[in-house]
Design a protein around this motif. Structure first.
Motif, PDB file in Angstrom:
ATOM      1  N   TYR B  31       0.840  -1.195   0.000  1.00  0.00           N
ATOM      2  CA  TYR B  31       0.000   0.000   0.000  1.00  0.00           C
ATOM      3  C   TYR B  31       0.872   1.241   0.000  1.00  0.00           C
ATOM      4  O   TYR B  31       0.666   2.176  -0.773  1.00  0.00           O
ATOM      5  N   TRP B  32       1.874   1.207   0.847  1.00  0.00           N
ATOM      6  CA  TRP B  32       2.708   2.387   0.978  1.00  0.00           C
ATOM      7  C   TRP B  32       3.510   2.643  -0.297  1.00  0.00           C
ATOM      8  O   TRP B  32       3.774   3.794  -0.658  1.00  0.00           O
ATOM      9  N   VAL B  35       1.235   4.446  -2.575  1.00  0.00           N
ATOM     10  CA  VAL B  35       1.063   5.833  -2.139  1.00  0.00           C
ATOM     11  C   VAL B  35       2.322   6.652  -2.447  1.00  0.00           C
ATOM     12  O   VAL B  35       2.260   7.718  -3.055  1.00  0.00           O
ATOM     13  N   THR B  38       3.122   8.122  -5.863  1.00  0.00           N
ATOM     14  CA  THR B  38       2.310   9.218  -6.384  1.00  0.00           C
ATOM     15  C   THR B  38       2.586  10.542  -5.651  1.00  0.00           C
ATOM     16  O   THR B  38       1.783  11.462  -5.718  1.00  0.00           O
ATOM     17  N   HIS B  39       3.702  10.593  -4.919  1.00  0.00           N
ATOM     18  CA  HIS B  39       4.049  11.819  -4.204  1.00  0.00           C
ATOM     19  C   HIS B  39       5.454  12.273  -4.575  1.00  0.00           C
ATOM     20  O   HIS B  39       6.275  11.480  -5.031  1.00  0.00           O
ATOM     21  N   PRO B  50       2.499  11.012   3.923  1.00  0.00           N
ATOM     22  CA  PRO B  50       1.225  10.890   3.199  1.00  0.00           C
ATOM     23  C   PRO B  50       0.634   9.501   3.367  1.00  0.00           C
ATOM     24  O   PRO B  50       1.358   8.515   3.333  1.00  0.00           O
ATOM     25  N   LEU B  51      -0.652   9.445   3.591  1.00  0.00           N
ATOM     26  CA  LEU B  51      -1.310   8.149   3.760  1.00  0.00           C
ATOM     27  C   LEU B  51      -2.242   7.818   2.607  1.00  0.00           C
ATOM     28  O   LEU B  51      -2.707   6.694   2.473  1.00  0.00           O
ATOM     29  N   LEU B  52      -2.522   8.833   1.775  1.00  0.00           N
ATOM     30  CA  LEU B  52      -3.401   8.604   0.630  1.00  0.00           C
ATOM     31  C   LEU B  52      -2.652   8.947  -0.652  1.00  0.00           C
ATOM     32  O   LEU B  52      -1.727   9.761  -0.636  1.00  0.00           O
ATOM     33  N   PRO B  53      -3.043   8.344  -1.770  1.00  0.00           N
ATOM     34  CA  PRO B  53      -2.359   8.623  -3.035  1.00  0.00           C
ATOM     35  C   PRO B  53      -2.418  10.102  -3.396  1.00  0.00           C
ATOM     36  O   PRO B  53      -3.409  10.791  -3.115  1.00  0.00           O
ATOM     37  N   GLY B  54      -1.345  10.638  -3.980  1.00  0.00           N
ATOM     38  CA  GLY B  54      -1.308  12.022  -4.412  1.00  0.00           C
ATOM     39  C   GLY B  54      -1.345  12.107  -5.921  1.00  0.00           C
ATOM     40  O   GLY B  54      -1.654  11.131  -6.604  1.00  0.00           O
TER      41      GLY B  54
END
Lengths: 308, 278
Positions: B31-32, B35, B38-39, B50-54
Motif C-alpha cells: 500500500y505504501w 502511495v 504518487t508523491h 502521506p497516507l493517501l495517493p497524491g
C-alpha cells in the motif's frame, strides 16, 4: 501417423519390438538429445566456472595479473576479522530469523488449513504475494518505510508515544530490520509449501487422535508435526541455503552497514570481487561458503530426515 | 467444513479476523509503495507522511525517464525476461521430459549432477562467469544476462516431476502409431502439461525480472540496465529522488503482482507439485 493395422493391434508381443524399431530412427540417442542442451549449458556455465573458481582461489590478482599463491587466500581468511564478522552475522540470521520465520510459517499454514477460516483462497494468495516482489523493490520500500527521521513506521510509533527507532543506523536495529524484511518476504512462501504437505495428512489421523482424547495441542504434536516433517526439512534446507547466500537484501537495505553489522558472506564476497577486484580472495570466500552450505545441509538432513 | 464452522462460530470469526489483521500488516509495504509512487520526494518525507495517493505520479515518471531513460530500462527487462522464459522454458522442458520418460545409461548421474546446482551457492560462479563474459566480449549484452542461467536446476526438477505423472500408455500408443520421438514430445506429452508449463513460465519470468546480482555484474552501461539494476543505481545517487524511485519500484512490483494474481492457480499448484513429493 499411419493407422495401425488390426493385426498389429492384436499381436501384443510384437508391440515392444515395433516401438523399439520406431525409436530406431533416432537410435538410443533420443533420451540424450533431450537432455543435451541442459547438460551442455550446465557444464559450460556452472561446472566449468566452479572448477575455475577453485583455481582462482589459489591465485592472487594484482593489477590484472595472477600469481599462484597456493593456500594463501585460505590462510588469509582464517585471520580476516571482516570474514568472521560476516560469518557471525550470517550465523545470527540463521539461528534467530530462520527458526522464528519457520515457526511463524507453520502457524500460518495450520491457520490457512483450518476449516474454521473463511475466505481461505484470498488469505493464501495474500500471504504469498510478497514472494513475487523483487528483492531490490522491497529493499527500497523497506529502507524508506524504516527511515529514522521521516519513515512511516517511526511516525506510527510516535503516535503511541514511542521514541524514534534507529532502524537502519544502529547495529542491532539494522539486524532486526533485515530480519523483519526477510520474514516479510519469505514467511508466506514457506507457509504455502507447508500447507501443501498438511493437506496430504489423512483426516482419519486427526479423528483417531480425537478418539484417543488428544486436544488441539496434542493433535498438533502427534499428528501435524510428524506429518510436516518432510516439508519442514525442505523449508529448513531452502532457508539455510538462501540465508548463507544472502546478498540482495543487505546490499539494498543497509549496504552491509552500519559498521558492518549486516555484512553477510554474500556481500563480503561481492565487495572483494567487484569493488576491490581481488578475484582470488573472493573465490576463496566463495569456496568457504560452499563448504559451509554442504556441511550444514548434511547436518540438517541427518537431524530432520532420519525418520523419513 | 461448514459443520466445523457452525459448531464454533466464535472461533471462526476470531481466526479469520486475526489473520485479516496479519494480512493487513503484510500489505502495508504494498500500500505504501502505491502511495509513495504518487508523491514528490518532499511529500514522502513530510511529517506526517502521506497516507493517501497524491497526484505526482506523472511527474515522478517523467523524472525517472530523464535520469535513467526508464522506458528503455523497462523494455530491456521485458525483452530479457521474455526471451529468457522462452529459451530456459525449452531447455528445462526438454530435459525434464528426457529424465522423466526414458531409462538410459547415466540418467541418475546426470540428473544428480544437474541437481547439484540447487545446493551449490550461485556466488561461487560469479567471478569466473564474469571473466568468461569479458573474454567472450559479452559484457553489456543481453545474452550475458540470459545464457548462464538457461539450464535452471529448479526448472528441470519441476518439469521432471510434472512429466513423471504422464501415463506411459499414452506415449506407447503414440509410438505404435508411428510417431517419432520428438513429435511424441510435442504433440502427445506437452498438451496435457499446459498448467505445469504455465507455472514454469511464470516462475522463469519472475526469476529473471527480479534477478539482481548477475545483471548488476555484467551490465555496466546504463542503456542495457534492467529495472532492479537501474533502481539500485538511482538509490546510490547523492540526491536520491525517492518519489521517482518508488514510482519505478511500483512499475517493477505491481504489474508482476497482477500477473501473478491472474495466473496464481497454475503457479502455486504447479510449484507445489514439484516441491513436496518425496
Amino acid at each position: 501417423m499411419t493407422p495401425s493395422t488390426p493385426a498389429a493391434a492384436v499381436s501384443r508381443p510384437a508391440a515392444p519390438r515395433r516401438s523399439a524399431r520406431r525409436r530406431g530412427r533416432w537410435g538410443t540417442a533420443a533420451p540424450y538429445l533431450f537432455v543435451l542442451p541442459a547438460v551442455l549449458l550446465f557444464a559450460g556455465f556452472k561446472l566449468y566456472p566452479i572448477a575455475w573458481s577453485f583455481l582462482l582461489s589459489l591465485h592472487r590478482t594484482v593489477g590484472g595479473t595472477e600469481t599462484f599463491v597456493g593456500a594463501d587466500n585460505y590462510l588469509r581468511l582464517a585471520d580476516d576479522p571482516l570474514f568472521w564478522t560476516a560469518l557471525r552475522n550470517t550465523g545470527v540470521i540463521l539461528v534467530v530469523q530462520v527458526p522464528l520465520m519457520l515457526a511463524l510459517a507453520t502457524g500460518l499454514a495450520v491457520a490457512l488449513d483450518s476449516t474454521l477460516l473463511r475466505g481461505r483462497p484470498v488469505f493464501r494468495l495474500g500471504f504469498f504475494l510478497p514472494m513475487v516482489t523483487g528483492l531490490v523493490a522491497y529493499g527500497i520500500v523497506f529502507s524508506v518505510l524504516l527511515n529514522e527521521e521521516y519513515g512511516l513506521v517511526n511516525w506510527l510509533l510516535g503516535l503511541v508515544g514511542i521514541d524514534p527507532v534507529p532502524w537502519l543506523t544502529e547495529g542491532l536495529w539494522a539486524r532486526i530490520s533485515l530480519g523483519l524484511a526477510l520474514t516479510w518476504h519469505y514467511t508466506g512462501y514457506n507457509a504455502v509449501i507447508l500447507l501443501a504437505r498438511l493437506q496430504t495428512i489423512p483426516r482419519e489421523l486427526y479423528d483417531a487422535a480425537a478418539v484417543d482424547g488428544a486436544g488441539a495441542l496434542g493433535a498438533f504434536r502427534h499428528v501435524t508435526l510428524p506429518g510436516l516433517r518432510p516439508a519442514l526439512l525442505l523449508t529448513t534446507v531452502l532457508s539455510t541455503i538462501g540465508t548463507l547466500q544472502l546478498f540482495d537484501e543487505p546490499y539494498v537495505l543497509t549496504g552491509g552497514g552500519p559498521d558492518n553489522a549486516t555484512l553477510t558472506i554474500g556481500v563480503y564476497l561481492y565487495q572483494n570481487a567487484f569493488k576491490y577486484f581481488d578475484f582470488g580472495y573472493a573465490s576463496a570466500v566463495a569456496y568457504a561458503l560452499t563448504v559451509l552450505v554442504g556441511v550444514l545441509g548434511m547436518i540438517q538432513f541427518r537431524l530432520l530426515g532420519e525418520k523419513s | 467444513m461448514t459443520a466445523a464452522r457452525t459448531r464454533h462460530p466464535g472461533r471462526s470469526i476470531l481466526l479469520t479476523s486475526g489473520l485479516a489483521i496479519a494480512l493487513a500488516a503484510v500489505a502495508v509495504p504494498f500500500y505504501w509503495l502505491a502511495v509513495g509512487a504518487t508523491h514528490s520526494s518532499q511529500d514522502i518525507f513530510d511529517s506526517p507522511p502521506p497516507l493517501l495517493p497524491g497526484g505526482h505520479l506523472g511527474k515522478n515518471l517523467a523524472t525517472l525517464q530523464e535520469t535513467a531513460d526508464f522506458g528503455r530500462v523497462v523494455l530491456n527487462s521485458l525483452g530479457i525476461a521474455s526471451v529468457y522464459t522462452l529459451l530456459a522454458g525449452a531447455v528445462c522442458t526438454l530435459a525434464g521430459y528426457g529424465f522423466a520418460t526414458y531409462r538410459f545409461r547415466g540418467r541418475e548421474a546426470l540428473f544428480g549432477l544437474l541437481m547439484l546446482g540447487l545446493v551449490v551457492p550461485a556466488q561461487i560462479t560469479l567471478v569466473p562467469l564474469f571473466k568468461m563474459m569479458a573474454e567472450l566480449h559479452w559484457l553489456n549484452t543481453y545474452q550475458a544476462v540470459i545464457a548462464p542461467n538457461l539450464a535452471l536446476p529448479f526448472g528441470i526438477f519441476l518439469m521432471r516431476q510434472s512429466m513423471a505423472a504422464l501415463p506411459k500408455e499414452l506415449l506407447d500408443s503414440g509410438r505404435m502409431d508411428g510417431c517419432g520421438e520428438f513429435r511424441l514430445f510435442l504433440r502427445v506429452a506437452l498438451p496435457p502439461l499446459r498448467p505445469a508449463l504455465a507455472a514454469l513460465a511464470l516462475f522463469l519470468f519472475l526469476y529473471q525480472w527480479n534477478d539482481f546480482i548477475w545483471p548488476l555484474i555484467v551490465l555496466r552501461d546504463d542503456s542495457t540496465f534492467t529495472i532492479p539494476v537501474a533502481l539500485a543505481s538511482l538509490q546510490g545517487l547523492d540526491e536520491t529522488d525517492y518519489g521517482a524511485i518508488l514510482a519505478g519500484t511500483a512499475i517493477a512490483a505491481v504489474p508482476m503482482a497482477i500477473v501473478f494474481l491472474a495466473l496464481q492457480r497454475h503457479f502455486v499448484s504447479g510449484l507445489l507439485a514439484g516441491a513436496v513429493k518425496e
